[in-house]
Design an enzyme around this catalytic site. Structure first.
Site, PDB file in Angstrom:
ATOM      1  N   LYS A  55       0.821  -1.203   0.000  1.00  0.00           N
ATOM      2  CA  LYS A  55       0.000   0.000   0.000  1.00  0.00           C
ATOM      3  C   LYS A  55       0.864   1.266   0.000  1.00  0.00           C
ATOM      4  O   LYS A  55       0.388   2.358  -0.215  1.00  0.00           O
ATOM      5  CB  LYS A  55      -0.862   0.036   1.287  1.00  0.00           C
ATOM      6  CG  LYS A  55      -1.672  -1.196   1.510  1.00  0.00           C
ATOM      7  CD  LYS A  55      -2.291  -1.162   2.944  1.00  0.00           C
ATOM      8  CE  LYS A  55      -2.671  -2.582   3.304  1.00  0.00           C
ATOM      9  NZ  LYS A  55      -2.777  -2.728   4.785  1.00  0.00           N
ATOM     10  N   ASP A 115      14.745  -0.746  -0.162  1.00  0.00           N
ATOM     11  CA  ASP A 115      15.538  -0.873   1.063  1.00  0.00           C
ATOM     12  C   ASP A 115      16.618  -1.933   0.796  1.00  0.00           C
ATOM     13  O   ASP A 115      17.649  -1.619   0.205  1.00  0.00           O
ATOM     14  CB  ASP A 115      14.570  -1.259   2.195  1.00  0.00           C
ATOM     15  CG  ASP A 115      15.203  -1.242   3.576  1.00  0.00           C
ATOM     16  OD1 ASP A 115      16.129  -0.453   3.802  1.00  0.00           O
ATOM     17  OD2 ASP A 115      14.755  -2.007   4.441  1.00  0.00           O
ATOM     18  N   VAL A 165      11.759   5.205   8.003  1.00  0.00           N
ATOM     19  CA  VAL A 165      10.960   6.404   7.749  1.00  0.00           C
ATOM     20  C   VAL A 165       9.476   6.087   7.629  1.00  0.00           C
ATOM     21  O   VAL A 165       9.093   4.984   7.262  1.00  0.00           O
ATOM     22  CB  VAL A 165      11.445   7.148   6.474  1.00  0.00           C
ATOM     23  CG1 VAL A 165      12.821   7.726   6.683  1.00  0.00           C
ATOM     24  CG2 VAL A 165      11.415   6.238   5.252  1.00  0.00           C
ATOM     25  N   ASP A 171       4.552   3.329   6.276  1.00  0.00           N
ATOM     26  CA  ASP A 171       3.962   3.051   7.588  1.00  0.00           C
ATOM     27  C   ASP A 171       4.955   2.427   8.547  1.00  0.00           C
ATOM     28  O   ASP A 171       6.006   1.934   8.160  1.00  0.00           O
ATOM     29  CB  ASP A 171       2.818   2.051   7.422  1.00  0.00           C
ATOM     30  CG  ASP A 171       3.343   0.640   7.124  1.00  0.00           C
ATOM     31  OD1 ASP A 171       4.049   0.483   6.121  1.00  0.00           O
ATOM     32  OD2 ASP A 171       3.059  -0.284   7.916  1.00  0.00           O
TER      33      ASP A 171
HETATM   34  P1  IMP Z   1      13.111  -4.342   0.745  1.00  0.00           P
HETATM   35  O1  IMP Z   1      12.632  -5.670   0.226  1.00  0.00           O
HETATM   36  O2  IMP Z   1      14.044  -4.500   1.891  1.00  0.00           O
HETATM   37  O3  IMP Z   1      13.682  -3.454  -0.325  1.00  0.00           O
HETATM   38  O4  IMP Z   1      11.871  -3.656   1.427  1.00  0.00           O
HETATM   39  C1  IMP Z   1      10.965  -2.980   0.733  1.00  0.00           C
HETATM   40  C2  IMP Z   1       9.688  -2.780   1.506  1.00  0.00           C
HETATM   41  O5  IMP Z   1       9.865  -2.719   2.933  1.00  0.00           O
HETATM   42  C3  IMP Z   1       9.166  -1.456   1.093  1.00  0.00           C
HETATM   43  O6  IMP Z   1       8.338  -1.570  -0.046  1.00  0.00           O
HETATM   44  C4  IMP Z   1       8.429  -0.987   2.332  1.00  0.00           C
HETATM   45  O7  IMP Z   1       7.116  -1.486   2.298  1.00  0.00           O
HETATM   46  C5  IMP Z   1       9.177  -1.616   3.476  1.00  0.00           C
HETATM   47  N1  IMP Z   1      10.162  -0.644   4.037  1.00  0.00           N
HETATM   48  C6  IMP Z   1      11.511  -0.703   3.947  1.00  0.00           C
HETATM   49  N2  IMP Z   1      12.092   0.327   4.590  1.00  0.00           N
HETATM   50  C7  IMP Z   1      11.082   1.071   5.093  1.00  0.00           C
HETATM   51  C8  IMP Z   1      11.034   2.291   5.868  1.00  0.00           C
HETATM   52  O8  IMP Z   1      12.043   2.923   6.214  1.00  0.00           O
HETATM   53  N3  IMP Z   1       9.796   2.729   6.194  1.00  0.00           N
HETATM   54  C9  IMP Z   1       8.645   2.086   5.837  1.00  0.00           C
HETATM   55  N4  IMP Z   1       8.648   0.959   5.116  1.00  0.00           N
HETATM   56  C10 IMP Z   1       9.844   0.446   4.749  1.00  0.00           C
END
Ligand code: IMP
Ligand code: MG
Length: 188
Positions: A55, A115, A165, A171
């Protein structure tokens, strides 16, 4: 990290502002203009679809599409990473699929944040198997210090430091998506 309970909505406390609503708005206009330049002509031959990743990207997508002066379609995909709320496990599941096929179409995936890169790497791989005419990634935020997977971001809003963040769609435990700015928990 325990999620603070929101008893209010518009004060910056307990968050420190990282990116203001004004800065986000200005960057959306720039990204929209860039996408208009890159996709305006292509839109005449095949559909251009912006795919919002639910979302977190919803608020960004809503602002971004209004800055694109070309005929575009909008669709959504829901994905969830298993595991701890603030650490991506790399195991990703599609919880809600697209409403229409993307074969032969120009796709722009719109994400809130890259991330570790696991979520987006999985998603782009999955969407590529559906044979779109082209596929690009637009992410509002990028935390390069946390990268575990190489991900090419074609349209990037902001590079941010390694902080969790919230706001503007992002969220913590499903709260604070409605903050108009992007902030981080002070002291975190
Ligand atoms: P990744 O697979 O580690 O790249 O994570 C991606 C997902 O984790 C994002 O689409 C977000 O939904 C969530 N996410 C990662 N870091 C943050 C943050 O700092 N704040 C909020 N959601 C995050
Ligand atoms: Mg997300």
């Amino acid at each position: 990290m325990a999620a603070p309970l929101p008893s209010w909505n518009r004060s910056t406390e307990p968050f420190a502002e990282l990116i203001s609503a004004e800065a986000i708005s200005a960057r959306c206009a720039e990204l929209g203009a860039q996408i208009t330049r890159d996709y305006g002509e292509r839109a005449a031959t095949s559909e251009v679809v912006l795919i919002g990743v639910l979302k977190g990207s919803v608020i960004f997508l809503a602002d971004l599409v209004r800055q694109i002066a070309a005929p575009i379609y909008v669709d959504f995909i829901g994905i969830s990473s298993y595991g701890d709320a603030t650490v991506s496990s790399g195991v990703v599941q599609i919880t809600q699929d697209l409403s229409r096929p993307i074969e032969g179409k120009h796709v722009v995936v719109v994400e809130d944040i890259v991330d570790t890169g696991h979520t987006v790497a999985y998603l782009m791989e999955n969407l590529r198997t559906r044979r779109p005419a082209s596929i690009a990634l637009c992410s509002l935020l990028h935390k390069p210090e946390r990268a575990e997977r190489e991900v090419a971001i074609d349209y990037l809003g902001f590079t941010i430091p390694n902080k969790y963040v919230v706001g503007y769609g992002l969220d913590i435990a499903q709260q604070y998506r409605n903050l108009p700015f992007i902030g981080f928990v002070q002291g975190a």
